[in-house]
Scaffold this active site. Structure first.
Site, PDB file in Angstrom:
ATOM      1  N   THR A   1       0.840  -1.224   0.000  1.00 33.72           N
ATOM      2  CA  THR A   1       0.000   0.000   0.000  1.00 33.72           C
ATOM      3  C   THR A   1       0.864   1.260   0.000  1.00 33.72           C
ATOM      4  O   THR A   1       0.484   2.275  -0.579  1.00 33.72           O
ATOM      5  CB  THR A   1      -0.964   0.051   1.212  1.00 33.72           C
TER       6      THR A   1
ATOM      7  N   PHE B   1      -7.115  -4.881  -0.062  1.00 34.71           N
ATOM      8  CA  PHE B   1      -8.453  -5.381  -0.398  1.00 34.71           C
ATOM      9  C   PHE B   1      -9.503  -5.035   0.655  1.00 34.71           C
ATOM     10  O   PHE B   1     -10.628  -4.682   0.326  1.00 34.71           O
ATOM     11  CB  PHE B   1      -8.397  -6.912  -0.594  1.00 34.71           C
TER      12      PHE B   1
ATOM     13  N   HIS C   1      -0.471 -16.459  -4.834  1.00 36.94           N
ATOM     14  CA  HIS C   1      -1.670 -16.117  -5.602  1.00 36.94           C
ATOM     15  C   HIS C   1      -1.333 -15.763  -7.048  1.00 36.94           C
ATOM     16  O   HIS C   1      -2.088 -15.075  -7.723  1.00 36.94           O
ATOM     17  CB  HIS C   1      -2.437 -14.971  -4.921  1.00 36.94           C
TER      18      HIS C   1
ATOM     19  N   CYS D   1      -6.810 -23.289 -22.896  1.00 32.94           N
ATOM     20  CA  CYS D   1      -5.740 -24.208 -23.334  1.00 32.94           C
ATOM     21  C   CYS D   1      -4.409 -23.936 -22.640  1.00 32.94           C
ATOM     22  O   CYS D   1      -3.441 -24.639 -22.881  1.00 32.94           O
ATOM     23  CB  CYS D   1      -5.571 -24.165 -24.848  1.00 32.94           C
TER      24      CYS D   1
ATOM     25  N   CYS E   1      -6.773 -21.362 -29.508  1.00 31.66           N
ATOM     26  CA  CYS E   1      -8.045 -22.093 -29.365  1.00 31.66           C
ATOM     27  C   CYS E   1      -9.277 -21.185 -29.269  1.00 31.66           C
ATOM     28  O   CYS E   1     -10.394 -21.677 -29.135  1.00 31.66           O
ATOM     29  CB  CYS E   1      -7.986 -22.984 -28.125  1.00 31.66           C
TER      30      CYS E   1
HETATM   31  P1  OAD Z   1      -6.166  -7.468   2.915  1.00 31.98           P
HETATM   32  O1  OAD Z   1      -6.616  -6.212   2.268  1.00 31.98           O
HETATM   33  O2  OAD Z   1      -7.202  -8.439   3.329  1.00 31.98           O
HETATM   34  O3  OAD Z   1      -5.312  -7.114   4.202  1.00 31.98           O
HETATM   35  C1  OAD Z   1      -4.283  -6.160   4.155  1.00 31.98           C
HETATM   36  C2  OAD Z   1      -3.852  -5.884   5.562  1.00 31.98           C
HETATM   37  O4  OAD Z   1      -2.726  -5.031   5.520  1.00 31.98           O
HETATM   38  C3  OAD Z   1      -4.904  -5.192   6.424  1.00 31.98           C
HETATM   39  O5  OAD Z   1      -4.967  -5.842   7.672  1.00 31.98           O
HETATM   40  C4  OAD Z   1      -4.388  -3.757   6.569  1.00 31.98           C
HETATM   41  O6  OAD Z   1      -4.690  -3.207   7.833  1.00 31.98           O
HETATM   42  C5  OAD Z   1      -2.897  -3.975   6.456  1.00 31.98           C
HETATM   43  N1  OAD Z   1      -2.140  -2.834   5.920  1.00 31.98           N
HETATM   44  C6  OAD Z   1      -2.511  -1.919   5.002  1.00 31.98           C
HETATM   45  N2  OAD Z   1      -1.513  -1.065   4.743  1.00 31.98           N
HETATM   46  C7  OAD Z   1      -0.478  -1.448   5.522  1.00 31.98           C
HETATM   47  C8  OAD Z   1       0.851  -0.974   5.706  1.00 31.98           C
HETATM   48  N3  OAD Z   1       1.309   0.084   5.042  1.00 31.98           N
HETATM   49  N4  OAD Z   1       1.638  -1.638   6.575  1.00 31.98           N
HETATM   50  C9  OAD Z   1       1.197  -2.700   7.263  1.00 31.98           C
HETATM   51  N5  OAD Z   1      -0.047  -3.191   7.145  1.00 31.98           N
HETATM   52  C10 OAD Z   1      -0.868  -2.584   6.275  1.00 31.98           C
HETATM   53  O7  OAD Z   1      -5.075  -8.119   1.941  1.00 31.98           O
HETATM   54  P2  OAD Z   1      -4.502  -9.611   1.980  1.00 31.98           P
HETATM   55  O8  OAD Z   1      -4.492 -10.138   3.356  1.00 31.98           O
HETATM   56  O9  OAD Z   1      -3.248  -9.608   1.217  1.00 31.98           O
HETATM   57  O10 OAD Z   1      -6.703 -12.657  -3.154  1.00 31.98           O
HETATM   58  O11 OAD Z   1      -5.619 -10.344   1.147  1.00 31.98           O
HETATM   59  C11 OAD Z   1      -5.471 -11.698   0.847  1.00 31.98           C
HETATM   60  C12 OAD Z   1      -6.087 -12.011  -0.480  1.00 31.98           C
HETATM   61  O12 OAD Z   1      -7.441 -11.521  -0.518  1.00 31.98           O
HETATM   62  C13 OAD Z   1      -5.448 -11.308  -1.670  1.00 31.98           C
HETATM   63  O13 OAD Z   1      -4.299 -11.960  -2.136  1.00 31.98           O
HETATM   64  C14 OAD Z   1      -6.540 -11.320  -2.676  1.00 31.98           C
HETATM   65  C15 OAD Z   1      -7.671 -10.883  -1.796  1.00 31.98           C
HETATM   66  O14 OAD Z   1      -8.930 -11.222  -2.206  1.00 31.98           O
HETATM   67  C16 OAD Z   1      -7.320 -12.916  -4.314  1.00 31.98           C
HETATM   68  O15 OAD Z   1      -7.727 -12.035  -5.061  1.00 31.98           O
HETATM   69  C17 OAD Z   1      -7.444 -14.365  -4.608  1.00 31.98           C
END
Ligand code: OAD
Length: 238
Positions: free
Chosen positions: A27, A34, A118, A129, A147
């Site tokens: 970020t 997300f 991921h 394909c 395809c």
């Molecule tokens: P999330 O958005 O669920 O979580 C991100 C986390 O990082 C949150 O707890 C925020 O508070 C924290 N955060 C944000 N900025 C930050 C910073 N600068 N320093 C430290 N922490 C920070 O994202 P993921 O856990 O990565 O998958 O999500 C997992 C999966 O859900 C992704 O890979 C994606 C999503 O749907 C798919 O699309 C299959």
């Protein structure tokens, strides 16, 4: 400060350290996560754009979403935190990066031993394909020349399994690890959220927002990834 010194001590004494990252790692590069208030899933239902059924039944929306993700990425670069992790790998302090991020920033910063759990948004293939495709062909919404199938980025969609090689690489490294540092993930998504529990080593959780998902870690540090990694690195290098 005391917590950061503890992480440094653990880092220096661990013979096998794994870093597990999520969207919060990127970020500070300008890529939204997300589930935060400014995250992708606050305005968009993931089922409508990032589920395998979206690709198969609603390709226009799927394509629009991933084209938008690609264009966001074009203006972003890895930040100091990514470069510090790459430097730690060169110094022998970090052995494996396991990431849920599809942005490729750990590799761009210089890490070499990476498990992209991921997948990657930088590579493309035919959904039917499996032939490789180009970014340009995907962005132009072309059909597979082989395809006629739909082109897609090499990311894992909801409803799909994780790439087995990346999963096994991460799992084996975590099982053998003496230290696992988890950075910037909500730990909401299965099966990656199971990985931190699979180590016998020490566990550290670094995140901007601490929830009950941090329970069970040996050390929890509330803060931003770039800032915390920079401060640990300052202790290491001074
Ligand atoms: P999330 O958005 O669920 O979580 C991100 C986390 O990082 C949150 O707890 C925020 O508070 C924290 N955060 C944000 N900025 C930050 C910073 N600068 N320093 C430290 N922490 C920070 O994202 P993921 O856990 O990565 O998958 O999500 C997992 C999966 O859900 C992704 O890979 C994606 C999503 O749907 C798919 O699309 C299959």
């Amino acid at each position: 400060m005391k917590e950061l010194k503890t992480v440094l001590n653990w880092l220096q004494s661990s013979k096998q350290t794994v870093i597990l990252t999520g969207a919060g790692m990127s970020t500070e590069s300008g890529i939204p996560d997300f589930r935060s208030s400014s995250g992708w899933w606050k305005n968009i239902d993931p089922q409508t754009v990032a589920h395998i059924t979206a690709l198969e039944n609603n390709y226009d929306l799927f394509h629009e979403f991933y084209s938008m993700r690609l264009s966001t990425l074009d203006s972003c670069e890895p930040h100091d935190g990514h470069f510090i992790l790459a430097d730690w790998e060169k110094r022998g302090l970090v052995h494996t990066i396991a990431t849920q991020n599809v942005d490729g920033f750990h590799a761009k910063a210089g890490n070499q031993n990476i498990a992209e759990l991921h997948g990657s948004i930088q590579n493309f293939r035919c959904h039917r394909c499996e032939s490789q495709a180009t970014r340009e062909a995907f962005l132009n919404k072309e059909k597979c020349p082989n395809c006629g199938g739909k082109l897609r980025p090499n990311v894992v969609l909801f409803g799909e399994s994780l790439p087995e090689d990346s999963w096994m690489k991460a799992l084996n490294a975590i099982r053998e690890a003496e230290l696992v540092i988890v950075i910037g993930t909500s730990l909401e998504v299965y099966p990656v959220n199971q990985l931190p529990m699979m180590t016998k080593g020490k566990t550290v959780f670094i995140n901007k927002d601490i929830t009950s998902n941090a329970n069970g870690f040996d050390l929890v540090i509330e803060g931003k990834a770039k800032e915390i990694l920079t401060n640990i690195n300052l202790l290491l290098t001074h």
